[in-house]
Design a protein around this motif. Structure first.
Motif, PDB file in Angstrom:
ATOM      1  N   GLY A 160       0.798  -1.218   0.000  1.00 29.48           N
ATOM      2  CA  GLY A 160       0.000   0.000   0.000  1.00 29.48           C
ATOM      3  C   GLY A 160       0.825   1.260   0.000  1.00 29.48           C
ATOM      4  N   ALA A 161       0.168   2.364  -0.344  1.00 28.27           N
ATOM      5  CA  ALA A 161       0.766   3.698  -0.302  1.00 28.27           C
ATOM      6  C   ALA A 161      -0.372   4.698  -0.164  1.00 28.27           C
ATOM      7  CB  ALA A 161       1.569   3.978  -1.569  1.00 28.27           C
ATOM      8  N   HIS A 162      -0.169   5.767   0.594  1.00 27.81           N
ATOM      9  CA  HIS A 162      -1.270   6.715   0.763  1.00 27.81           C
ATOM     10  C   HIS A 162      -1.285   7.732  -0.375  1.00 27.81           C
ATOM     11  CE1 HIS A 162       0.794  10.381   2.374  1.00 27.81           C
ATOM     12  NE2 HIS A 162       1.649   9.520   2.929  1.00 27.81           N
ATOM     13  N   LEU A 163      -2.499   8.050  -0.803  1.00 24.84           N
ATOM     14  CA  LEU A 163      -2.713   8.905  -1.978  1.00 24.84           C
ATOM     15  C   LEU A 163      -2.895  10.373  -1.600  1.00 24.84           C
ATOM     16  CD1 LEU A 163      -3.174   9.012  -5.056  1.00 24.84           C
ATOM     17  CD2 LEU A 163      -5.560   8.397  -4.640  1.00 24.84           C
ATOM     18  N   ASP A 164      -3.283  10.644  -0.367  1.00 23.11           N
ATOM     19  CA  ASP A 164      -3.586  12.012   0.045  1.00 23.11           C
ATOM     20  C   ASP A 164      -2.327  12.771   0.451  1.00 23.11           C
ATOM     21  OD1 ASP A 164      -3.433  10.215   2.347  1.00 23.11           O
ATOM     22  OD2 ASP A 164      -4.012  11.959   3.554  1.00 23.11           O
ATOM     23  N   THR A 165      -2.461  14.088   0.585  1.00 21.24           N
ATOM     24  CA  THR A 165      -1.386  14.963   1.070  1.00 21.24           C
ATOM     25  C   THR A 165      -1.949  15.862   2.174  1.00 21.24           C
ATOM     26  OG1 THR A 165      -1.852  16.833  -0.388  1.00 21.24           O
ATOM     27  CG2 THR A 165      -0.472  15.065  -1.283  1.00 21.24           C
ATOM     28  N   VAL A 166      -1.061  16.556   2.877  1.00 23.54           N
ATOM     29  CA  VAL A 166      -1.546  17.647   3.725  1.00 23.54           C
ATOM     30  C   VAL A 166      -2.059  18.741   2.797  1.00 23.54           C
ATOM     31  CG1 VAL A 166       0.013  17.084   5.624  1.00 23.54           C
ATOM     32  CG2 VAL A 166       0.743  18.724   3.878  1.00 23.54           C
ATOM     33  N   ALA A 167      -2.859  19.632   3.351  1.00 25.62           N
ATOM     34  CA  ALA A 167      -3.631  20.563   2.521  1.00 25.62           C
ATOM     35  C   ALA A 167      -2.776  21.473   1.647  1.00 25.62           C
ATOM     36  CB  ALA A 167      -4.533  21.407   3.422  1.00 25.62           C
ATOM     37  N   ARG A 199      -2.670  -7.838  -2.970  1.00 23.63           N
ATOM     38  CA  ARG A 199      -3.678  -6.771  -2.894  1.00 23.63           C
ATOM     39  C   ARG A 199      -2.925  -5.447  -2.849  1.00 23.63           C
ATOM     40  NH1 ARG A 199      -8.685  -7.016   1.139  1.00 23.63           N
ATOM     41  NH2 ARG A 199      -9.551  -7.975  -0.760  1.00 23.63           N
ATOM     42  N   PHE A 200      -3.186  -4.580  -3.822  1.00 21.70           N
ATOM     43  CA  PHE A 200      -2.606  -3.246  -3.843  1.00 21.70           C
ATOM     44  C   PHE A 200      -3.644  -2.255  -3.329  1.00 21.70           C
ATOM     45  CE2 PHE A 200      -0.334  -5.529  -7.209  1.00 21.70           C
ATOM     46  CZ  PHE A 200       0.985  -5.234  -6.889  1.00 21.70           C
ATOM     47  N   VAL A 201      -3.207  -1.337  -2.453  1.00 21.46           N
ATOM     48  CA  VAL A 201      -4.137  -0.361  -1.874  1.00 21.46           C
ATOM     49  C   VAL A 201      -3.544   1.036  -1.949  1.00 21.46           C
ATOM     50  CG1 VAL A 201      -5.543   0.286   0.110  1.00 21.46           C
ATOM     51  CG2 VAL A 201      -4.932  -2.121  -0.231  1.00 21.46           C
ATOM     52  N   ALA A 202      -4.300   1.960  -2.534  1.00 22.55           N
ATOM     53  CA  ALA A 202      -4.000   3.383  -2.443  1.00 22.55           C
ATOM     54  C   ALA A 202      -4.893   3.926  -1.326  1.00 22.55           C
ATOM     55  CB  ALA A 202      -4.274   4.088  -3.762  1.00 22.55           C
ATOM     56  N   PHE A 203      -4.280   4.229  -0.183  1.00 20.12           N
ATOM     57  CA  PHE A 203      -5.051   4.615   1.002  1.00 20.12           C
ATOM     58  C   PHE A 203      -5.455   6.081   0.953  1.00 20.12           C
ATOM     59  CE2 PHE A 203      -2.426   1.103   2.724  1.00 20.12           C
ATOM     60  CZ  PHE A 203      -3.444   0.282   3.187  1.00 20.12           C
ATOM     61  N   GLY A 204      -6.657   6.335   1.441  1.00 20.02           N
ATOM     62  CA  GLY A 204      -7.107   7.703   1.640  1.00 20.02           C
ATOM     63  C   GLY A 204      -6.880   8.132   3.077  1.00 20.02           C
ATOM     64  N   ALA A 205      -6.734   9.443   3.265  1.00 21.39           N
ATOM     65  CA  ALA A 205      -6.715  10.057   4.600  1.00 21.39           C
ATOM     66  C   ALA A 205      -5.680   9.453   5.536  1.00 21.39           C
ATOM     67  CB  ALA A 205      -8.117   9.973   5.219  1.00 21.39           C
ATOM     68  N   GLU A 206      -4.466   9.280   5.026  1.00 20.54           N
ATOM     69  CA  GLU A 206      -3.382   8.845   5.917  1.00 20.54           C
ATOM     70  C   GLU A 206      -2.856  10.013   6.740  1.00 20.54           C
ATOM     71  OE1 GLU A 206       0.849   8.330   7.140  1.00 20.54           O
ATOM     72  OE2 GLU A 206       0.004   9.782   5.729  1.00 20.54           O
ATOM     73  N   GLU A 207      -2.827  11.217   6.149  1.00 23.13           N
ATOM     74  CA  GLU A 207      -2.225  12.361   6.826  1.00 23.13           C
ATOM     75  C   GLU A 207      -3.036  12.760   8.063  1.00 23.13           C
ATOM     76  OE1 GLU A 207       0.577  13.419   6.290  1.00 23.13           O
ATOM     77  OE2 GLU A 207       1.119  13.135   4.171  1.00 23.13           O
ATOM     78  N   PRO A 208      -2.330  13.265   9.094  1.00 25.01           N
ATOM     79  CA  PRO A 208      -3.007  13.582  10.367  1.00 25.01           C
ATOM     80  C   PRO A 208      -3.934  14.784  10.257  1.00 25.01           C
ATOM     81  CG  PRO A 208      -0.720  14.340  10.415  1.00 25.01           C
ATOM     82  CD  PRO A 208      -0.881  13.544   9.142  1.00 25.01           C
ATOM     83  N   ARG A 209      -4.967  14.757  11.085  1.00 17.74           N
ATOM     84  CA  ARG A 209      -5.876  15.903  11.226  1.00 17.74           C
ATOM     85  C   ARG A 209      -5.860  16.379  12.679  1.00 17.74           C
ATOM     86  NH1 ARG A 209      -8.642  15.535   6.252  1.00 17.74           N
ATOM     87  NH2 ARG A 209     -10.442  16.879   6.692  1.00 17.74           N
ATOM     88  N   GLY A 210      -4.779  16.100  13.336  1.00 12.83           N
ATOM     89  CA  GLY A 210      -4.597  16.479  14.735  1.00 12.83           C
ATOM     90  C   GLY A 210      -3.569  15.557  15.368  1.00 12.83           C
ATOM     91  N   ASP A 211      -3.356  15.706  16.666  1.00  9.45           N
ATOM     92  CA  ASP A 211      -2.362  14.911  17.371  1.00  9.45           C
ATOM     93  C   ASP A 211      -2.933  13.557  17.781  1.00  9.45           C
ATOM     94  OD1 ASP A 211      -0.532  16.984  17.186  1.00  9.45           O
ATOM     95  OD2 ASP A 211      -1.180  17.892  19.089  1.00  9.45           O
ATOM     96  N   GLY A 212      -2.055  12.581  17.867  1.00  5.05           N
ATOM     97  CA  GLY A 212      -2.459  11.276  18.393  1.00  5.05           C
ATOM     98  C   GLY A 212      -2.849  10.283  17.310  1.00  5.05           C
ATOM     99  N   ASP A 213      -2.779   9.012  17.686  1.00  3.58           N
ATOM    100  CA  ASP A 213      -3.021   7.922  16.740  1.00  3.58           C
ATOM    101  C   ASP A 213      -4.440   7.920  16.197  1.00  3.58           C
ATOM    102  OD1 ASP A 213      -1.486   5.862  15.557  1.00  3.58           O
ATOM    103  OD2 ASP A 213      -2.633   4.364  16.670  1.00  3.58           O
ATOM    104  N   ALA A 214      -5.399   8.362  16.983  1.00  7.31           N
ATOM    105  CA  ALA A 214      -6.798   8.327  16.547  1.00  7.31           C
ATOM    106  C   ALA A 214      -7.068   9.305  15.410  1.00  7.31           C
ATOM    107  CB  ALA A 214      -7.718   8.622  17.732  1.00  7.31           C
ATOM    108  N   LEU A 215      -6.195  10.278  15.209  1.00 11.90           N
ATOM    109  CA  LEU A 215      -6.395  11.283  14.158  1.00 11.90           C
ATOM    110  C   LEU A 215      -5.374  11.129  13.033  1.00 11.90           C
ATOM    111  CD1 LEU A 215      -7.190  14.420  16.361  1.00 11.90           C
ATOM    112  CD2 LEU A 215      -8.797  12.984  15.102  1.00 11.90           C
TER     113      LEU A 215
END
Length: 338
Positions: A160-167, A199-215
């Motif tokens: 896998g690899a994440h497809l998103d970026t920070v804003a 299985r190949f995966v392009a992940f969405g929303a890997e980048e953080p939206r705040g501190d901590g693992d839950a975000l």
């Protein structure tokens, strides 16, 4: 006089009889011996070629050589073109943005063209802070591509690899580089399917939206949470490709915990077989961590520090195509196809 003629007649009959071939007393038929200039003929069953003089096959009997395909090879040029397309043409790909979905469409189309079965899963993400930029709640997506015939409840691997970026970042290194390697590995696997399904995966929303693992790692966390127990057991290993393009002498190969140690060792061994220098490390800041937390062996390739990290300066010129090729060759060797 008449008696003499009878006697002469009897003598002539005996002479004629003696010159006429008759049956051999042994019951066998004499076989003529061919001369040195004679050659066997299919119509002469009594003439069998000796082993030292085999008949030459006619052109129609000659086997036709089967064409051999050259081994599939990593193309740095293709990968660099994908980096340019994602980071140069599309640009920043915040997880819920129109640009993200444009990139998702491109990646899914490429997977389909390569012969993979594709699907998407929605990923709900909260509002938050994207590395200094406020972002709203919304929906992202994982793009999943399976090898033909893959059964998620039977042995397979995940790459896998994440497809998103920070804003605010075009995301050439973070993470168009990983997506480019992902697509190249899918191309190679389409040409020479590995023994183990992928299985190949392009992940969405890997980048953080705040501190901590839950975000953080929203796409991979949700995908793992949706797996059945049998599907989790079937994953022999997960490799995350994240920031694999910055030029360096070595390729980082990271584990997120003890469960990933064997997989890390496998990747390091694959790199040695491909004559690529590596650096072992520990890291949890990518999608492999979601798999590791679920008890699935996982590892990450990439993570070289660079000045443009999470900034507008993360442009294609940051990425080195030779480093992309090294990362791809390590994973290709790990799949047993080097």
């Amino acid at each position: 006089m008449r008696g003499a003629l009878v006697w002469v007649g009897l003598i002539m009959v005996s002479l004629v009889a003696g010159c006429t071939a008759g049956p051999d007393p042994s019951g066998s038929t004499p076989t003529p011996t061919p001369t040195a200039s004679s050659s066997p003929s299919p119509s002469s069953p009594g003439l069998t070629p000796t082993p030292s003089s085999p008949p030459s096959p006619s052109p129609s009997q000659s086997p036709t050589p089967s064409p051999t395909r050259a081994p599939a090879e990593v193309s740095a040029r293709r990968m660099m073109a994908d980096v340019e397309r994602l980071a140069g043409d599309i640009g920043p790909r915040e997880a819920t943005s129109k640009a993200f979905y444009e990139a998702a469409d491109l990646v899914e189309r490429r997977f389909r063209e390569l012969g993979f079965r594709t699907r998407r899963t929605e990923v709900k993400v909260p509002a938050g802070d994207s590395w200094g930029t406020p972002v709203r709640a919304g929906t992202s997506a994982n793009v999943i591509a399976d090898s033909p015939g893959l059964d998620p409840a039977r042995d397979h691997v995940v790459i896998g690899a994440h497809l998103d970026t920070v804003a605010r970042a075009p995301g050439a290194e973070d993470n168009a580089s990983g997506i480019a390697v992902l697509l190249e590995l899918a191309r190679l696997a389409g040409l020479e399917p590995p023994d183990v399904p992928v299985r190949f995966v392009a992940f969405g929303a890997e980048e953080p939206r705040g501190d901590g693992d839950a975000l953080h790692h929203f796409g991979s966390q949700q995908l793992v949470a949706d797996l059945s127990a049998a599907e989790r057991r079937a994953i022999r290993g997960m490799v995350s490709l994240d920031r694999v393009g910055v030029p360096a002498e070595r390729v980082p190969v990271c584990r997120a915990g003890d469960r990933g140690a064997d997989l890390q060792d496998q990747l390091l061994a694959a790199a040695r077989s491909a004559k690529i220098r590596t650096r072992a490390c520990e890291d949890r800041a990518s999608d492999h961590w979601s798999y590791q937390k679920a008890g699935i062996p996982a590892a990450r390739l990439g993570k070289i520090a660079y000045a443009g990290y999470h900034s507008p300066d993360d442009v294609p010129s940051v990425v080195d195509q030779d480093q992309l090729a090294r990362a791809a060759r390590i994973v290709w060797a790990w799949l047993g196809r080097s």
